[in-house]
Design a protein around this motif. Structure first.
Motif, mmCIF file in Angstrom:
data_model
loop_
_atom_site.group_PDB
_atom_site.id
_atom_site.type_symbol
_atom_site.label_atom_id
_atom_site.label_comp_id
_atom_site.label_asym_id
_atom_site.label_seq_id
_atom_site.Cartn_x
_atom_site.Cartn_y
_atom_site.Cartn_z
ATOM 1 N N ASN A 81 0.882 -1.175 0.000
ATOM 2 C CA ASN A 81 0.000 0.000 0.000
ATOM 3 C C ASN A 81 0.918 1.223 0.000
ATOM 4 N N ASP A 82 0.356 2.417 0.135
ATOM 5 C CA ASP A 82 1.233 3.590 0.017
ATOM 6 C C ASP A 82 2.161 3.751 1.221
ATOM 7 N N LEU A 211 -3.167 -3.736 -5.666
ATOM 8 C CA LEU A 211 -4.021 -2.571 -5.961
ATOM 9 C C LEU A 211 -5.384 -2.697 -5.274
ATOM 10 N N SER A 212 -6.179 -1.646 -5.419
ATOM 11 C CA SER A 212 -7.535 -1.687 -4.846
ATOM 12 C C SER A 212 -8.295 -2.894 -5.415
ATOM 13 N N LYS A 252 -6.326 5.947 -13.768
ATOM 14 C CA LYS A 252 -6.815 7.168 -13.097
ATOM 15 C C LYS A 252 -7.594 6.815 -11.833
ATOM 16 N N GLN A 253 -8.214 5.641 -11.836
ATOM 17 C CA GLN A 253 -9.120 5.284 -10.740
ATOM 18 C C GLN A 253 -8.389 4.757 -9.506
ATOM 19 N N ASP A 254 -7.390 3.910 -9.710
ATOM 20 C CA ASP A 254 -6.723 3.292 -8.565
ATOM 21 C C ASP A 254 -5.803 4.326 -7.895
ATOM 22 N N PRO A 255 -5.942 4.549 -6.566
ATOM 23 C CA PRO A 255 -5.193 5.622 -5.914
ATOM 24 C C PRO A 255 -3.669 5.475 -6.046
ATOM 25 N N MET A 256 -3.175 4.253 -5.926
ATOM 26 C CA MET A 256 -1.716 4.082 -5.967
ATOM 27 C C MET A 256 -1.180 4.296 -7.387
ATOM 28 N N ARG A 258 -2.580 6.034 -9.688
ATOM 29 C CA ARG A 258 -2.753 7.456 -10.033
ATOM 30 C C ARG A 258 -1.520 8.242 -9.578
ATOM 31 N N GLU A 259 -1.029 7.895 -8.387
ATOM 32 C CA GLU A 259 0.098 8.614 -7.801
ATOM 33 C C GLU A 259 1.376 8.401 -8.630
ATOM 34 N N LYS A 262 1.367 9.910 -12.309
ATOM 35 C CA LYS A 262 0.860 11.273 -12.540
ATOM 36 C C LYS A 262 1.630 12.003 -13.638
#
Ligand SMILES: Cc1cc2nc3c(=O)[nH]c(=O)nc-3n(C[C@H](O)[C@H](O)[C@H](O)COP(=O)(O)OP(=O)(O)OC[C@H]3O[C@@H](n4cnc5c(N)ncnc54)[C@H](O)[C@@H]3O)c2cc1C
Length: 418
Positions: A81-82, A211-212, A252-256, A258-259, A262
Motif C-alpha cells: 500500500n502507500d 491494488l484496490s 486514473k481510478q486506482d489511488p496508488m 494514479r500517484e 501522474k
C-alpha cells in the motif's frame, strides 16, 4: 525413424521455447527445421526474467548481448500500500548456485537474439506458419504437404522424426488431438502497455503492486516502463469497452497507480490477455511433444514463464537425444512438477498468505531470535523469487508450513488479491 544425431525435428513456433530447443538440438547435430511465423503484436509480455534464466543465457552464449539492450535487475519490490514496501534483493538470498541478478528485456529483441542463436547453431528457420494434420484416426501427426514443401531440401519431401509444438498459448497439437486442457482457478485479464514518466521506487527492481482491485507490475526497461495489470474479469466492463479505455481509466481510478503515473504517458497500444492459466494433460505423444507455453502456463506473477520455457526446452532436447520412452516420460513428469510447484506458490500470493508471511518476516528480523531464524528462511523462502528453488521439496514444505502456522494470528484475507 532415425536415431541419435541423425534425427530430423520440426519445431512449430519461434518464440523462446522453440528457439532454445532448436539451438540445443542443432548443437547435438540434429537436422532442425523451425517454422517461425513472425506474427508478433507490437508488445509482447515476458519482459522480466528471473535470475535462474541467466545460466541459460550463458549456456547459449548470449548474456553480453542481452545485457546490452536489457536493464539489469537486482531484486523485487512488493508494494502493499502507500505506506509499506518490501524489497527482496537477489544478492541477499543465501545458498544455491543461481546468479544474484537478472535482466528485463524488450521481448522483440530478446526473441530475435534467441532465433539468431538457433540459426548460428545450425537450425534452419522457415519464416512461415507451420501446419499439421492427424495421420488418419491415429494419435500420430504429420506436417501438411505445403509445410514440408516450405522446408525445401531440409526435409526433401520427407516427414520429420519428431514434431514439436512451440506455438505458445495457441497450442496447435492439443487442439488437433483434442487433448484435455486444465484451466487454472483464476479468470483474470491482463492489460499491458509501455509508458514513459512512470515512477519506480528502485530502478533496478521489478515492482509488484497490490491494488484496490487486482495487482500490477512495473518493469523498468530502457527509456520506458512496462506496466501491466491483472484484474478479475468482473471488474473490467466497468472501465470501458476498449482495452485502451480500460487501461487508461483504471490508471486514473486506482489511488496508488494514479500517484506513480501522474507524470506518465502511454507510448504504446494496450495489449490484452486472458484465459492464460492452463496446463495440457499430456505433453508427449507417439511422434510429437509440447514445449513452453504450449505445454502449460501458470500466471504472470513471479515471472516464471520464460524460465519454464527455457527449462522445458533444455529438458526436451535431452529426452529427444536419449530417445527412449522413459526419457520422454521423465520429461512429461518434470514439466508437470515444475508447473504444479509454481502454481502452489502463486496460489499463496493470491490468497494473501505469502505477502503476510514476508511482511511478518521483515518485522521479526528486528529481533534477535528473528535474525537467527532469518538466516534459515533466507536460504529457502525468497529463492522462489529467483526461480531457483521452486521445485525443492523442503522449500515448498517450508512455504506451506510457515504460511499455515507462522502467520501469528494475522489474517491473510487483508492482503488477498481482490
Ligand atoms: C500477462 C502475462 C505476463 C507475462 N509476464 C512474464 C514475465 O514478466 N516474465 C516471464 O518470464 N514470463 C512472463 N509471461 C509468460 C511468457 O510470456 C511466456 O511464458 C513465454 O512467452 C513462453 O514462450 P513460448 O516460446 O512458449 O511461447 P511464445 O512466446 O508465445 O512464442 C510462440 C511463437 O510461435 C509463433 N507461432 C505460433 N504458431 C505458429 C505456427 N503454427 N507456425 C510458426 N510459428 C508459430 C508465435 O508467433 C510466437 O512467435 C507472461 C505471460 C502473460 C500472459
Amino acid at each position: 525413424m532415425e536415431s541419435g544425431s541423425n534425427k530430423t525435428i520440426a519445431i512449430l513456433g519461434g518464440g523462446p521455447a522453440g528457439s532454445t530447443l532448436a539451438t540445443y538440438l542443432a548443437r547435438k547435430g540434429m537436422n532442425v527445421v523451425m517454422y517461425a511465423d513472425g506474427k508478433r503484436p507490437p508488445l509482447i509480455v515476458g519482459e522480466s526474467l528471473v535470475p535462474a534464466v541467466v545460466p541459460y543465457l550463458r549456456d547459449l552464449g548470449i548474456e553480453d548481448e542481452v545485457a546490452s539492450y536489457g536493464t539489469w535487475k537486482g531484486g523485487a519490490t512488493f508494494v502493499y500500500n502507500d505506506e509499506y514496501h518490501l524489497n527482496i534483493w537477489f544478492d541477499q538470498v543465501r545458498g544455491g548456485d543461481t546468479p544474484t541478478y537478472s535482466y528485463n528485456v524488450p521481448r522483440d529483441r530478446f526473441d530475435a537474439t534467441l532465433r539468431e542463436t538457433a540459426s548460428r547453431a545450425g537450425a534452419t528457420i522457415i519464416p512461415t506458419t507451420g501446419r499439421l494434420e492427424r495421420e488418419g484416426d491415429s494419435s500420430r501427426l504429420r506436417l501438411t504437404p505445403e509445410t514440408v514443401e516450405a522446408a525445401g531440401d531440409k526435409l526433401a519431401g520427407r516427414q520429420p522424426d519428431w514434431i514439436i509444438d512451440a506455438m505458445g498459448r495457441g497450442r496447435g497439437i492439443p487442439k488437433i488431438l483434442d487433448l484435455p486442457v486444465e484451466a487454472g482457478d483464476r479468470k483474470d485479464t491482463a492489460l499491458h502497455a509501455h509508458l514513459q514518466g512512470v515512477e519506480v521506487e528502485i530502478a533496478t527492481n521489478v515492482h509488484t503492486d497490490r491494488l484496490s482491485k487486482g495487482w500490477c507490475w512495473r518493469i523498468p526497461l530502457p527509456g520506458r516502463v512496462s506496466v501491466g495489470f491483472i484484474l478479475a474479469d468482473e471488474h473490467l466492463h466497468e472501465l470501458g469497452s476498449t482495452a485502451e479505455e480500460q487501461f487508461d481509466n483504471f490508471m486514473k481510478q486506482d489511488p496508488m497507480m494514479r500517484e506513480w503515473s501522474k507524470s506518465g504517458r502511454r507510448i504504446s497500444p494496450v495489449m490484452k490477455y486472458n484465459n492464460y492459466q492452463a496446463r495440457v494433460s499430456c505433453g508427449v505423444g507417439e511422434n510429437w511433444a509440447l514445449v513452453g507455453d504450449a505445454f502449460g502456463f501458470v500466471d504472470p506473477v513471479f515471472s516464471s514463464g520464460m524460465l519454464i520455457a527455457m527449462q522445458s526446452a533444455h529438458a526436451l532436447a535431452e529426452a529427444i537425444a536419449d530417445g527412449s520412452p522413459g526419457a520422454f516420460d521423465e520429461y512429461d513428469r518434470y514439466v508437470k512438477a515444475n508447473l504444479d510447484a509454481w502454481r502452489n506458490v502463486i496460489e499463496h500470493f493470491y490468497d494473501g498468505r505469502l505477502l503476510t508471511l514476508f511482511k511478518l518476516g521483515d518485522h521479526f528480523r528486528q529481533k534477535l531470535w528473528g535474525r537467527v531464524m532469518d538466516f534459515h528462511f533466507r536460504k529457502h523462502m525468497p529463492r522462489i523469487f529467483t526461480g531457483d528453488d521452486v521445485t525443492n521439496r523442503y522449500s515448498s514444505w517450508l512455504v506451506e508450513f510457515m504460511s499455515t502456522y507462522g502467520l501469528y494470528g494475522n489474517d491473510p484475507e487483508e492482503l488477498r488479491i481482490l
